[in-house]
Motif scaffolding. Structure first.
Motif, PDB file in Angstrom:
ATOM      1  N   HIS A   1      -0.376   4.125  -1.928  1.00 19.57           N
ATOM      2  CA  HIS A   1       0.285   4.165  -3.246  1.00 19.57           C
ATOM      3  C   HIS A   1       1.403   3.133  -3.326  1.00 19.57           C
ATOM      4  O   HIS A   1       2.282   3.068  -2.458  1.00 19.57           O
ATOM      5  CB  HIS A   1       0.863   5.553  -3.507  1.00 19.57           C
ATOM      6  CG  HIS A   1       1.765   5.609  -4.696  1.00 19.57           C
ATOM      7  ND1 HIS A   1       1.320   5.370  -5.980  1.00 19.57           N
ATOM      8  CD2 HIS A   1       3.106   5.853  -4.790  1.00 19.57           C
ATOM      9  CE1 HIS A   1       2.333   5.480  -6.819  1.00 19.57           C
ATOM     10  NE2 HIS A   1       3.424   5.770  -6.125  1.00 19.57           N
ATOM     11  N   THR A   2       1.393   2.317  -4.365  1.00 21.32           N
ATOM     12  CA  THR A   2       2.447   1.333  -4.603  1.00 21.32           C
ATOM     13  C   THR A   2       3.497   1.942  -5.513  1.00 21.32           C
ATOM     14  O   THR A   2       3.236   2.234  -6.679  1.00 21.32           O
ATOM     15  CB  THR A   2       1.883   0.052  -5.248  1.00 21.32           C
ATOM     16  OG1 THR A   2       0.925  -0.539  -4.360  1.00 21.32           O
ATOM     17  CG2 THR A   2       2.992  -0.949  -5.520  1.00 21.32           C
TER      18      THR A   2
ATOM     19  N   GLY B   1       8.216   6.703 -12.019  1.00 22.52           N
ATOM     20  CA  GLY B   1       8.114   5.259 -12.208  1.00 22.52           C
ATOM     21  C   GLY B   1       8.744   4.430 -11.110  1.00 22.52           C
ATOM     22  O   GLY B   1       8.697   3.207 -11.166  1.00 22.52           O
ATOM     23  N   GLY B   2       9.386   5.067 -10.122  1.00 21.20           N
ATOM     24  CA  GLY B   2       9.948   4.337  -8.988  1.00 21.20           C
ATOM     25  C   GLY B   2      11.454   4.168  -9.024  1.00 21.20           C
ATOM     26  O   GLY B   2      12.010   3.471  -8.171  1.00 21.20           O
ATOM     27  N   LYS B   3      12.144   4.818  -9.974  1.00 20.46           N
ATOM     28  CA  LYS B   3      13.584   4.597 -10.110  1.00 20.46           C
ATOM     29  C   LYS B   3      14.362   5.100  -8.892  1.00 20.46           C
ATOM     30  O   LYS B   3      15.212   4.381  -8.356  1.00 20.46           O
ATOM     31  CB  LYS B   3      14.084   5.286 -11.392  1.00 20.46           C
ATOM     32  CG  LYS B   3      13.418   4.805 -12.660  1.00 20.46           C
ATOM     33  CD  LYS B   3      14.017   5.434 -13.899  1.00 20.46           C
ATOM     34  CE  LYS B   3      13.959   6.955 -13.929  1.00 20.46           C
ATOM     35  NZ  LYS B   3      12.557   7.467 -13.875  1.00 20.46           N
TER      36      LYS B   3
ATOM     37  N   VAL C   1       7.420  -1.714  -2.478  1.00 15.97           N
ATOM     38  CA  VAL C   1       7.510  -0.512  -1.640  1.00 15.97           C
ATOM     39  C   VAL C   1       6.211   0.256  -1.782  1.00 15.97           C
ATOM     40  O   VAL C   1       5.785   0.569  -2.898  1.00 15.97           O
ATOM     41  CB  VAL C   1       8.698   0.383  -2.040  1.00 15.97           C
ATOM     42  CG1 VAL C   1       8.680   1.682  -1.226  1.00 15.97           C
ATOM     43  CG2 VAL C   1      10.018  -0.336  -1.830  1.00 15.97           C
ATOM     44  N   ARG C   2       5.584   0.555  -0.664  1.00 16.47           N
ATOM     45  CA  ARG C   2       4.327   1.302  -0.669  1.00 16.47           C
ATOM     46  C   ARG C   2       4.466   2.542   0.200  1.00 16.47           C
ATOM     47  O   ARG C   2       5.093   2.507   1.257  1.00 16.47           O
ATOM     48  CB  ARG C   2       3.179   0.438  -0.146  1.00 16.47           C
ATOM     49  CG  ARG C   2       2.832  -0.768  -1.012  1.00 16.47           C
ATOM     50  CD  ARG C   2       1.547  -1.435  -0.512  1.00 16.47           C
ATOM     51  NE  ARG C   2       1.191  -2.596  -1.334  1.00 16.47           N
ATOM     52  CZ  ARG C   2       1.506  -3.843  -1.036  1.00 16.47           C
ATOM     53  NH1 ARG C   2       2.223  -4.094   0.054  1.00 16.47           N
ATOM     54  NH2 ARG C   2       1.134  -4.843  -1.814  1.00 16.47           N
ATOM     55  N   TYR C   3       3.877   3.640  -0.270  1.00 17.65           N
ATOM     56  CA  TYR C   3       3.734   4.852   0.530  1.00 17.65           C
ATOM     57  C   TYR C   3       2.244   5.016   0.827  1.00 17.65           C
ATOM     58  O   TYR C   3       1.499   5.526   0.007  1.00 17.65           O
ATOM     59  CB  TYR C   3       4.249   6.073  -0.219  1.00 17.65           C
ATOM     60  CG  TYR C   3       5.720   6.005  -0.573  1.00 17.65           C
ATOM     61  CD1 TYR C   3       6.688   6.020   0.419  1.00 17.65           C
ATOM     62  CD2 TYR C   3       6.138   5.938  -1.899  1.00 17.65           C
ATOM     63  CE1 TYR C   3       8.035   5.966   0.103  1.00 17.65           C
ATOM     64  CE2 TYR C   3       7.484   5.883  -2.224  1.00 17.65           C
ATOM     65  CZ  TYR C   3       8.428   5.901  -1.220  1.00 17.65           C
ATOM     66  OH  TYR C   3       9.765   5.849  -1.528  1.00 17.65           O
TER      67      TYR C   3
ATOM     68  N   SER D   1       1.686   5.810 -13.714  1.00 15.77           N
ATOM     69  CA  SER D   1       2.632   6.598 -12.948  1.00 15.77           C
ATOM     70  C   SER D   1       1.923   7.796 -12.337  1.00 15.77           C
ATOM     71  O   SER D   1       1.122   8.449 -12.988  1.00 15.77           O
ATOM     72  CB  SER D   1       3.754   7.090 -13.872  1.00 15.77           C
ATOM     73  OG  SER D   1       4.565   8.022 -13.182  1.00 15.77           O
ATOM     74  N   PRO D   2       2.219   8.152 -11.054  1.00 16.92           N
ATOM     75  CA  PRO D   2       1.499   9.222 -10.401  1.00 16.92           C
ATOM     76  C   PRO D   2       1.874  10.605 -10.879  1.00 16.92           C
ATOM     77  O   PRO D   2       1.204  11.564 -10.548  1.00 16.92           O
ATOM     78  CB  PRO D   2       1.890   9.045  -8.920  1.00 16.92           C
ATOM     79  CG  PRO D   2       3.219   8.377  -8.967  1.00 16.92           C
ATOM     80  CD  PRO D   2       3.159   7.475 -10.168  1.00 16.92           C
TER      81      PRO D   2
END
Length: 315
Positions: free
Chosen positions: A25-26, A50-52, A20-22, A279-280
């Motif tokens: 940003h991955t 972290g993408g949870k 999944v990318r925004y 992590s962003p």
């Protein structure tokens, strides 16, 4: 419009090489996960950012995926929603809105009732049964804003259960709950897991370590070995440093010696003291304050234990 029939032989969840990318940003990178059926509670832990939550949204079909495949009961996510119960972070609700507990639970039946149709007797019976499951029938006429945090969380679980789901997703369900209410929450989940698969998302290692059947780590990538015992290497990969779990009264995190300076030179990790280099975003200020508070409590307990030992030896 009837829900599409599920494949009884298909796994509850089958994720293959999900990206999944925004923009540039991955958020998720090559994530694969399979849940075959009910009977266990899987927790996915990891640092904030972290993408949870992105992973949950992908399972629900709420965001487009860049690459890979997701199927739920053999169906695409958007077609499997009638079979999924979802408990979002309760802190995102507006508790000043005048709505009763029963009305909140009934909103979980909208997929069956439709937006412009009255709730039927069947809908109301299902809502009451869900409230009974979580022990909240006596509060059916109370305003949702009048309840405690733990009571509200039970109501939101009942809302998810009112549609008789076969797969339950929970996003940070222990946020704002004290230790007693967390234990009560996981007691309810322990009873529910016999009938449905349960996936819990959390950033708090200690809160889930004593209650989950299996734990995976996520920080863009997923680190999962089909067990509750995660290796030190898995934690290092997900958090950027080593984390040991110990329990004497209450599980908590202990950080092993590592080279990260937690912000002193820009190199930080996701262990709960600073952010993750991959992590962003880092932990919020309230999380950091909670970590400092927990550390002070642990030190205080250890000091009291030492004093008690000294008194015992003196006697």
């Amino acid at each position: 419009m009837h829900a599409e029939e599920i494949d009884p032989n298909a796994p509850v969840l089958d994720v293959k090489h999900l990206w999944v990318r925004y923009g540039s940003h991955t958020a998720l990178e090559d994530v694969s996960l399979r849940i075959d059926g009910p009977g266990e509670i899987l927790a996915i832990i990891g640092p904030n950012g972290g993408g949870k939550t992105t992973f949950l949204k992908a399972i629900l079909g709420l965001i487009p995926i860049s690459k890979g495949e997701i199927s739920v009961f053999g169906l695409p996510p958007e077609k499997a929603r009638p079979y999924i119960g979802y408990v979002p972070q309760y802190s995102k609700y507006d508790y000043d809105f005048p709505i009763s507990v029963l009305e909140v639970v009934l909103t979980g039946r909208l997929k069956r009732a439709g937006l412009f149709r009255r709730y039927s007797k069947t809908d109301k019976a299902a809502a009451m049964q869900a409230l009974e499951t979580v022990g909240m029938t006596e509060y059916k006429d109370a305003q949702i804003g009048e309840l405690s945090g733990g009571q509200r969380q039970r109501v939101f679980i009942a809302r998810a259960l009112s549609n008789d789901p076969k797969f339950l997703l929970m996003d940070e369900p222990n946020t704002g709950l004290d230790t007693f209410m967390q234990d009560e929450l996981y007691r309810i989940l322990e009873e529910l897991k016999a009938k449905m698969a349960i996936l819990v998302i959390s950033h708090d290692v200690g809160a889930v370590s004593a209650h989950m059947d299996k734990i995976a780590c996520m920080n863009r990538r997923l680190y999962f070995h089909d067990t509750k015992e995660m290796s030190r290497e898995d934690f290092i990969s997900a958090y950027g440093c080593s984390i040991d779990l110990i329990a004497h009264g209450a599980p908590h995190r202990v950080l092993d010696t590592h080279p990260y300076a937690h912000g002193a030179d820009g190199s930080v990790c996701g262990c709960g003291v600073g952010g993750s280099p991959s992590s962003p975003s880092s932990l919020s200020e309230s999380d950091e304050n909670n970590n400092e508070k927990n550390s002070d409590e642990i030190n205080s307990n250890e000091k009291n234990s030492d004093e008690n030992n000294d008194e015992a030896e003196a006697k």
